[in-house]
Design an enzyme around this catalytic site. Structure first.
Site, short mmCIF file in Angstrom:
data_model
loop_
_atom_site.label_atom_id
_atom_site.label_comp_id
_atom_site.label_asym_id
_atom_site.label_seq_id
_atom_site.Cartn_x
_atom_site.Cartn_y
_atom_site.Cartn_z
N ASN A 8 0.86 -1.19 0.00
CA ASN A 8 0.00 0.00 0.00
C ASN A 8 0.90 1.24 0.00
O ASN A 8 1.45 1.60 1.03
CB ASN A 8 -0.89 -0.04 1.26
CG ASN A 8 -1.73 1.22 1.42
OD1 ASN A 8 -1.85 2.02 0.49
ND2 ASN A 8 -2.32 1.39 2.60
N TRP A 9 1.05 1.83 -1.17
CA TRP A 9 1.95 2.99 -1.29
C TRP A 9 1.37 4.25 -0.66
O TRP A 9 2.06 5.26 -0.55
CB TRP A 9 2.28 3.25 -2.76
CG TRP A 9 3.18 2.25 -3.41
CD1 TRP A 9 3.63 1.08 -2.86
CD2 TRP A 9 3.75 2.31 -4.72
NE1 TRP A 9 4.44 0.42 -3.75
CE2 TRP A 9 4.53 1.15 -4.91
CE3 TRP A 9 3.67 3.23 -5.78
CZ2 TRP A 9 5.23 0.89 -6.09
CZ3 TRP A 9 4.35 2.97 -6.96
CH2 TRP A 9 5.13 1.82 -7.10
N LYS A 10 0.10 4.22 -0.33
CA LYS A 10 -0.59 5.42 0.20
C LYS A 10 -0.39 6.58 -0.76
O LYS A 10 -0.37 6.36 -1.97
CB LYS A 10 -0.11 5.71 1.63
CG LYS A 10 -0.20 4.46 2.53
CD LYS A 10 -0.08 4.74 3.98
CE LYS A 10 -0.22 3.43 4.76
NZ LYS A 10 -0.20 3.62 6.19
N HIS A 91 -9.66 1.49 4.84
CA HIS A 91 -8.39 1.71 5.56
C HIS A 91 -8.61 2.73 6.67
O HIS A 91 -9.39 3.67 6.52
CB HIS A 91 -7.32 2.20 4.57
CG HIS A 91 -5.96 2.19 5.18
ND1 HIS A 91 -5.53 3.18 6.03
CD2 HIS A 91 -4.94 1.30 5.08
CE1 HIS A 91 -4.30 2.89 6.43
NE2 HIS A 91 -3.92 1.76 5.87
N GLU A 93 -6.95 5.15 7.64
CA GLU A 93 -6.70 6.55 7.27
C GLU A 93 -7.91 7.14 6.56
O GLU A 93 -8.20 8.34 6.68
CB GLU A 93 -5.43 6.64 6.41
CG GLU A 93 -4.18 6.47 7.28
CD GLU A 93 -2.99 5.82 6.59
OE1 GLU A 93 -2.96 5.76 5.35
OE2 GLU A 93 -2.09 5.34 7.31
N GLU A 163 -5.69 -4.49 10.82
CA GLU A 163 -4.71 -3.41 10.92
C GLU A 163 -4.99 -2.58 12.17
O GLU A 163 -5.75 -1.60 12.13
CB GLU A 163 -4.82 -2.50 9.69
CG GLU A 163 -4.43 -3.17 8.40
CD GLU A 163 -3.68 -2.19 7.51
OE1 GLU A 163 -2.55 -2.52 7.12
OE2 GLU A 163 -4.20 -1.10 7.26
N GLY A 169 2.17 2.69 10.90
CA GLY A 169 3.13 3.79 10.73
C GLY A 169 3.81 4.23 12.02
O GLY A 169 4.38 5.32 12.08
N SER A 209 3.18 -1.54 10.60
CA SER A 209 4.62 -1.55 10.89
C SER A 209 5.28 -2.88 10.54
O SER A 209 6.16 -3.34 11.28
CB SER A 209 4.89 -1.16 12.36
OG SER A 209 4.48 0.18 12.58
N GLY A 230 2.67 -0.95 4.40
CA GLY A 230 2.62 0.46 4.02
C GLY A 230 4.01 1.00 3.78
O GLY A 230 4.63 0.75 2.74
N GLY A 231 4.54 1.73 4.76
CA GLY A 231 5.82 2.42 4.65
C GLY A 231 6.94 1.58 4.02
O GLY A 231 7.66 2.05 3.13
#
Ligand code: PGA
Length: 247
Positions: A8-10, A91, A93, A163, A169, A209, A230-231
């Protein structure tokens, strides 16, 4: 079934050139890896450049209708037309910054399935809810409301991503033991709606994470079916390590 590892590149990276490089590096790093199903979910605007690739691609969100006067929205039909197989829905976010409710998420899932996409439904509790011992209640509410009126045959197309919001994150991942317990709980909740066979075979991912040094535990020890990253998916080498370690 192969583990499913979703990148997930966001809202990253900031330019098309960087996105191209990241994608190209990822393909190079993952050459020969066919033991996992790797899905890349970039920002919508970078999807066309990836449509022809070896990896399945997915959107990070979608609208609950297929077309019409809804300024700024991207529909499941449009994602399908670009070659997407998956779409992340709900998600945290989106829930936090864009006020997405379980009801909206339910409509999005139905629309995604109607467009023949496989939804990746995100659920998870906040730190405050966890501290108050409400994890189970929150997950149950999220699952029951977001899957409302979705028939068992359609549920089979859905992947659930656990999640925990406090782990996303933050560099503070959920422990493997806790993820395993929650995975079992999620199956129990799913079995309240669908048959126990369907609940048993549900695909459940962990996200929050995930790094190459913790990826293996969720799949090999906790018995989950994959990861939502993600990150760490923004670093092709690290992402490839996650994939290799998890299988
Ligand atoms: P993270 O994000 O890996 O950066 O914690 C996971 C996610 O939000 O999908």
């Amino acid at each position: 079934m192969k583990p499913l590892i979703v990148a997930n590149w966001k809202c990253n990276p900031a330019s098309e050139k960087e996105a191209e490089n990241l994608f190209r590096d990822g393909i190079k790093e993952l050459e020969g890896v066919d033991v996992a199903e790797v899905v890349i979910c970039p920002p919508f605007i970078y999807l066309p450049m990836m449509g022809e690739s070896l990896f399945p691609i997915g959107g990070q969100d979608c609208f609950w209708g297929q077309k019409g006067a809804y300024t700024g929205e991207i529909s499941p039909a449009m994602l399908k037309d670009l070659g997407c197989q998956y779409v992340i829905i709900g998600h945290s976010e989106r829930r936090t910054y864009f006020n997405e409710s379980d009801e909206m998420i339910n409509r999005k899932i139905k629309a995604a399935i109607a467009a023949k996409l496989n939804p990746i439904l995100c659920i998870g509790e906040t730190k405050d809810q966890r501290d108050k011992g409400q994890t189970e209640t929150i997950l149950e509410k999220q699952i029951i409301s977001t899957l409302r009126e979705i028939p068992e045959s359609d549920f089979k197309k859905i992947t659930i991503a656990y999640e925990p919001v406090w782990a996303i994150g933050t560099g503070n991942p959920c422990s493997v033991q806790e993820a395993q317990k929650v995975g079992i709980k999620i199956r129990e909740i799913v079995s309240k709606i669908y048959s126990s066979k369907t609940a048993e075979s549900a695909r459940i991912l962990y996200g929050g994470s995930v790094k190459s040094n913790n990826a293996a535990g969720y799949v090999k020890e906790a018995g989950l079916q994959g990861l939502l990253v993600g990150g760490a998916s923004l670093d092709a080498k690290e992402f490839a390590k996650i994939v290799r370690n998890a299988v």
